[in-house]
Design a protein around this motif. Structure first.
Motif: not given
Length: 77
Positions: A33-42, A62-69
């Motif tokens: 849930i937290q990763l989804g929120e950071r990446a802007g996805m469900d 790309l969005r997941l990688a950015a959200a995980l830094d």
């Protein structure tokens, strides 16, 4: 759109990417849930990628990688 079957190596590769994503998320102490929120996805989308039941787009990765830094290559390398 092609109807040809996927090569045999595709599913194991998606599973490997999903496992790497899951490990990176857990290493950072994040829930799906937290990763989804950071990446802007469900969070369900995160789950489907982690368990290789979804074929993520490059933008999603790309969005997941950015959200995980992390670098994209760290997820798919």
């Amino acid at each position: 759109m092609t109807t040809d079957p996927l090569p045999d190596w595709v599913l194991p590769r998606r599973q490997q990417i999903g496992a790497t994503l899951r490990a990176a998320r857990e290493h950072r102490g994040l829930t799906q849930i937290q990763l989804g929120e950071r990446a802007g996805m469900d969070s369900k989308t995160v789950h489907r990628i982690e368990y290789a039941t979804s074929d993520p787009s490059l933008t999603m990765l790309l969005r997941l990688a950015a959200a995980l830094d992390v670098r994209l290559s760290d997820l798919v390398g």
